[in-house]
Design a protein around this motif. Structure first.
Motif, mmCIF file in Angstrom:
data_model
loop_
_atom_site.group_PDB
_atom_site.id
_atom_site.type_symbol
_atom_site.label_atom_id
_atom_site.label_comp_id
_atom_site.label_asym_id
_atom_site.label_seq_id
_atom_site.Cartn_x
_atom_site.Cartn_y
_atom_site.Cartn_z
ATOM 1 N N THR A 1 0.816 -1.211 0.000
ATOM 2 C CA THR A 1 0.000 0.000 0.000
ATOM 3 C C THR A 1 0.855 1.269 0.000
ATOM 4 O OG1 THR A 1 -0.196 -0.205 2.419
ATOM 5 C CG2 THR A 1 -2.012 -1.065 1.089
ATOM 6 N N GLY A 2 2.130 1.137 -0.368
ATOM 7 C CA GLY A 2 2.974 2.311 -0.539
ATOM 8 C C GLY A 2 4.010 2.566 0.525
ATOM 9 N N ALA B 1 1.917 8.229 -7.374
ATOM 10 C CA ALA B 1 0.497 7.932 -7.166
ATOM 11 C C ALA B 1 -0.253 9.241 -6.951
ATOM 12 C CB ALA B 1 0.311 7.011 -5.968
ATOM 13 N N ASP C 1 -1.778 6.238 -11.937
ATOM 14 C CA ASP C 1 -0.526 5.525 -11.653
ATOM 15 C C ASP C 1 0.507 5.916 -12.697
ATOM 16 O OD1 ASP C 1 1.335 3.093 -12.290
ATOM 17 O OD2 ASP C 1 0.579 2.671 -10.293
ATOM 18 N N ASN D 1 6.165 8.814 -5.364
ATOM 19 C CA ASN D 1 6.269 7.919 -4.208
ATOM 20 C C ASN D 1 7.658 7.328 -4.090
ATOM 21 O OD1 ASN D 1 5.825 4.713 -3.333
ATOM 22 N ND2 ASN D 1 4.824 6.200 -1.993
ATOM 23 N N ARG D 2 8.192 6.824 -5.188
ATOM 24 C CA ARG D 2 9.523 6.205 -5.187
ATOM 25 C C ARG D 2 10.251 6.584 -6.463
ATOM 26 N NH1 ARG D 2 8.301 0.821 -2.171
ATOM 27 N NH2 ARG D 2 6.123 1.122 -1.701
#
Length: 378
Positions: free
Chosen positions: A144-145, A184, A252, A287-288
């Motif tokens: 979930t991140g 995200a 996404d 996010n990454r």
């Protein structure tokens, strides 16, 4: 590592193959759906016992927002083993899809991503001569991140000489030396409600606005750069006879370079409404960032040499489009190698599998890589 030591390590791993399958069965039967503290806590209890037996020291349970992460630190932490025990599967999935082994393949919810990798991790630690300089971190929110575990991951990576991630390899057994980064977003369209039958003209339809944005998003992707921009979860409206005043769209984004993630971020923030009177609000962000091969290549060379010493097939690296917690550690510049878990495929799909015959040899490979890193760190 000499040939005799390598042969003995592989033999010991193969002697424990049946026990590994039994452990995998037990771990898969402990369902660990995302965001469910009771299930995740029960799974953590099981893993804490296995880890204490393998490492000779108890786990530190780090609970954040009710989610239990397991950490075994080492004072002089030369190697960090990293993994996660949450899966994408909701509670109750086992009732219709139980763990099974047929024709050399094990299946079940989370078997590939990444419960078999955890089983291999503990088997590798048991093969290792000493674990006093090895740390282990098992998180429970990767799917979930990693919102509650990211800081913990980065903290432990900074105090480690190398990070070995036990996510699954590619289906043909390649390790992962690069991963796409991911972003995200949630795009919110705000309009004005009105009666859909009596006076729809007085409304501002947020669902129509979101529909315009869905059609516009593919233009932000870049096939040549490998950048994808994918509309996913969509919601809007309240009742069937009301002009929707609010609609949301999840987006996404995946890319191989930080520059591409940043470009798409800028362009998403520059979106403008198409429907008169509508407003747009963008939530979320990067996010990454990507895991680049420069942080993994030296460790891949260690793994290749270890495989040769063990008498195993040659080890090669691959670029993986999916992201993992390896992205976080690699972004810090800490040497990171991913894909050291099970050989299998179908992650996140009903029918995900691992090849049982590779369990012991991959455990031996992980142990040999750790042994080599610990020896050169003296």
């Amino acid at each position: 590592m000499d040939g005799e030591r390598g042969t003995a390590m592989v033999r010991a791993a193969r002697d424990g193959a049946e026990a590994m399958v039994l452990r995998l069965r037990e771990l898969v039967r402990h369902e660990s759906p995302p965001g469910s503290p009771p299930h995740l806590t029960a799974c953590a209890d099981l893993l804490a016992g296995w880890g204490e037996a393998a490492l000779g020291r108890p786990a530190q349970r780090v609970t954040r927002d009710g989610l239990p992460h397991l950490l075994w630190t080492a004072p002089d932490q030369r190697v960090l083993l990293l993994g996660h025990f949450d899966t994408v599967w909701p509670a109750g999935t086992l009732a219709s899809w139980p763990f099974a082994v047929r024709d050399g393949l094990a299946t079940g919810p989370g078997v590939c991503d990444m419960k078999a990798g955890i089983v291999q991790m503990f088997a590798a630690l048991e093969l290792l001569g000493g674990t006093s300089r090895v740390g282990v971190l098992l998180t429970c929110d990767e799917e979930t991140g990693s919102a509650t575990s990211r800081a913990l991951i980065e903290e432990q990576a900074r105090r480690s000489g190398a990070v070995l991630v036990c996510e699954p390899s590619t289906p043909d057994g390649l390790l992962k030396v690069a991963r796409k980064g991911g972003s995200a977003y949630r795009l919110v369209a705000r309009g004005r409600a009105a009666h859909a039958g009596v006076e729809p003209q007085r409304g501002v339809n947020a669902t129509v606005e979101i529909a315009h944005q869905v059609l516009a998003l593919p233009a932000l992707a870049s096939p040549t750069a490998g950048t994808t921009v994918t509309p996913t979860l969509l919601a809007g409206g309240t009742t069937t006879n009301t002009v929707p005043e609010r609609a949301t769209l999840a987006v996404d984004v995946r890319a191989w370079t930080p520059a591409e993630l940043d470009r798409v971020d800028r362009e998403l923030r520059a979106l403008r409404p198409h429907v008169r009177g509508a407003k747009l609000v963008l939530e979320g962000g990067v996010n990454r960032y990507p895991m680049t091969p420069d942080v993994a290549r030296p460790l891949l060379e260690v793994a290749a040499a270890a495989a040769k010493d063990l008498g195993l097939p040659p080890v090669e690296g691959a670029y993986a489009p999916g992201a993992s917690d390896a992205n976080f550690t690699a972004a810090l510049g800490v040497p990171t190698l991913d894909g050291l878990g099970a050989v299998g495929g179908g992650a996140h799909a009903r029918g995900e599998y691992i090849e049982v015959r590779h369990l012991p040899e991959r455990a031996a490979l992980l142990a040999a890589v750790m042994e080599s890193l610990l020896a050169t760190a003296r």
